[in-house]
Write a protein that holds these residues in place. Structure first.
Motif, short mmCIF file in Angstrom:
data_model
loop_
_atom_site.label_atom_id
_atom_site.label_comp_id
_atom_site.label_asym_id
_atom_site.label_seq_id
_atom_site.Cartn_x
_atom_site.Cartn_y
_atom_site.Cartn_z
N GLU A 1 0.84 -1.18 0.00
CA GLU A 1 0.00 0.00 0.00
C GLU A 1 0.89 1.25 0.00
O GLU A 1 1.86 1.35 0.76
CB GLU A 1 -0.91 -0.03 1.22
N ALA A 2 0.53 2.21 -0.83
CA ALA A 2 1.35 3.41 -1.01
C ALA A 2 1.53 4.19 0.29
O ALA A 2 2.62 4.71 0.56
CB ALA A 2 0.72 4.31 -2.08
N ALA A 3 0.49 4.27 1.10
CA ALA A 3 0.59 5.03 2.36
C ALA A 3 1.59 4.39 3.30
O ALA A 3 2.37 5.08 3.97
CB ALA A 3 -0.79 5.13 3.02
N ALA A 4 1.61 3.06 3.36
CA ALA A 4 2.56 2.36 4.23
C ALA A 4 3.99 2.55 3.75
O ALA A 4 4.91 2.73 4.55
CB ALA A 4 2.21 0.88 4.31
N VAL A 5 4.19 2.50 2.44
CA VAL A 5 5.52 2.74 1.87
C VAL A 5 6.00 4.13 2.24
O VAL A 5 7.12 4.32 2.71
CB VAL A 5 5.50 2.56 0.33
N GLU A 6 5.13 5.10 2.04
CA GLU A 6 5.50 6.48 2.32
C GLU A 6 5.81 6.69 3.79
O GLU A 6 6.82 7.32 4.16
CB GLU A 6 4.37 7.42 1.88
N GLU A 7 4.99 6.14 4.67
CA GLU A 7 5.20 6.30 6.11
C GLU A 7 6.54 5.67 6.53
O GLU A 7 7.31 6.28 7.27
CB GLU A 7 4.05 5.66 6.89
N ASP A 31 -0.76 -14.01 -2.05
CA ASP A 31 -1.39 -13.02 -2.91
C ASP A 31 -0.43 -11.94 -3.40
O ASP A 31 -0.68 -11.34 -4.44
CB ASP A 31 -2.56 -12.34 -2.17
N ALA A 32 0.63 -11.67 -2.65
CA ALA A 32 1.55 -10.59 -3.02
C ALA A 32 2.75 -11.08 -3.83
O ALA A 32 3.70 -10.34 -4.02
CB ALA A 32 2.03 -9.87 -1.76
N ALA A 33 2.71 -12.32 -4.32
CA ALA A 33 3.86 -12.86 -5.06
C ALA A 33 4.17 -12.02 -6.28
O ALA A 33 3.28 -11.57 -7.01
CB ALA A 33 3.59 -14.30 -5.47
N MET A 34 5.47 -11.80 -6.51
CA MET A 34 5.92 -11.10 -7.72
C MET A 34 6.02 -12.08 -8.89
O MET A 34 5.53 -11.83 -9.97
CB MET A 34 7.28 -10.44 -7.47
N GLN A 35 6.72 -13.20 -8.65
CA GLN A 35 6.87 -14.25 -9.66
C GLN A 35 5.89 -15.37 -9.28
O GLN A 35 6.12 -16.12 -8.34
CB GLN A 35 8.31 -14.77 -9.69
N VAL A 36 4.80 -15.47 -10.01
CA VAL A 36 3.72 -16.39 -9.63
C VAL A 36 3.89 -17.77 -10.24
O VAL A 36 3.27 -18.74 -9.79
CB VAL A 36 2.35 -15.80 -10.00
N ALA A 37 4.71 -17.87 -11.27
CA ALA A 37 5.10 -19.12 -11.93
C ALA A 37 6.42 -18.80 -12.60
O ALA A 37 6.82 -17.63 -12.67
CB ALA A 37 4.04 -19.55 -12.95
N PRO A 38 7.15 -19.80 -13.08
CA PRO A 38 8.46 -19.50 -13.67
C PRO A 38 8.39 -18.41 -14.74
O PRO A 38 7.75 -18.57 -15.79
CB PRO A 38 8.90 -20.84 -14.25
N LEU A 39 9.01 -17.28 -14.43
CA LEU A 39 9.11 -16.12 -15.33
C LEU A 39 7.74 -15.53 -15.70
O LEU A 39 7.61 -14.82 -16.70
CB LEU A 39 9.91 -16.47 -16.58
N ARG A 47 4.77 -3.36 -9.58
CA ARG A 47 4.56 -1.91 -9.43
C ARG A 47 4.76 -1.46 -7.98
O ARG A 47 5.11 -0.32 -7.73
CB ARG A 47 3.15 -1.54 -9.92
N GLY A 48 4.56 -2.39 -7.04
CA GLY A 48 4.86 -2.06 -5.66
C GLY A 48 6.33 -1.73 -5.47
O GLY A 48 6.68 -0.76 -4.78
N LEU A 49 7.21 -2.52 -6.08
CA LEU A 49 8.64 -2.22 -5.97
C LEU A 49 9.01 -1.01 -6.81
O LEU A 49 9.91 -0.24 -6.43
CB LEU A 49 9.49 -3.43 -6.34
#
Length: 199
Positions: A1-7, A31-39, A47-49
């Motif tokens: 969440e953008a607010a948590a990142v900013e804080e 649910d927050a996985a970046m790589q959900v299957a190989p590549l 976008r979170g990173l």
């Protein structure tokens, strides 16, 4: 969440922190996985990173970003072994460092991340000024593999990171618990600094 990142980043900057270590991995775990299957990637997670990189730069912070995890948290080495269809994956699975199918998958993954262009500020991750360093793995260990085999893997992957992230430091991510392993990994010509984890 953008607010948590900013804080979080604002508080770190207010404390006078100059560098923050945070994860650049989440492989097939939840649910927050970046790589959900190989590549295969979840764009929302990436976008979170993107946001973390941009906001860290805005706050004058530099980031240390491990690219994988030894431990099962957020997928870990076990997840790569499972994806490769190898039998009996386990936490910290040493085949992560020696099985060529797994190594080639991780090489392609690292390349994809470092070549990603941020949707927030248009900067390629491998060129991003908010990055102080990339670490290959959070706490790699020669557990079930020789120190020499681990060092060969570190040489190969650190050299790859240097190609795709010129100007950034590269670390193995070691924790410093095994003196001989620590000395061997940090002696790699492709590793720029040593790290020690104190608990």
């Amino acid at each position: 969440e953008a607010a948590a990142v900013e804080e979080t980043l604002a508080k770190a900057a207010a404390l006078g922190v100059s560098a923050v270590r945070t994860n650049a991995f989440n492989d097939g775990a939840g649910d927050a996985a970046m790589q959900v299957a190989p590549l295969v990637y979840d764009e929302v997670a990436l976008r979170g990173l993107d946001l973390v990189l941009a906001r860290a730069r805005a706050h004058g912070l530099r980031l240390v970003l491990p690219l994988a995890n030894r431990w099962d948290d957020y997928g870990g080495q076990r997840q790569y072994i499972a994806w490769a269809g190898l039998p009996s994956p386990r936490e910290g699975d040493p085949r992560f460092f020696t099985d060529r199918t797994v190594v080639e998958h991780f090489r392609a993954h690292v390349t994809a991340l470092l070549d990603r262009v941020s949707t927030v500020d248009g900067i390629r991750w491998g060129d991003h000024p908010a990055v102080l360093a990339w670490e290959l793995v959070n706490e790699p260990r020669a557990d079930g593999v020789s120190r020499e085999a681990l060092r060969a893997w570190v040489d190969e992957l650190a050299a790859l990171v240097k190609v795709h992230a010129p100007g950034h430091l590269v670390g193995s991510g070691e924790e410093g618990t095994d003196g001989e392993e620590f000395a061997l990994l940090t002696a790699s010509p492709y590793v720029d600094y040593a790290s020690v984890h104190l608990y």
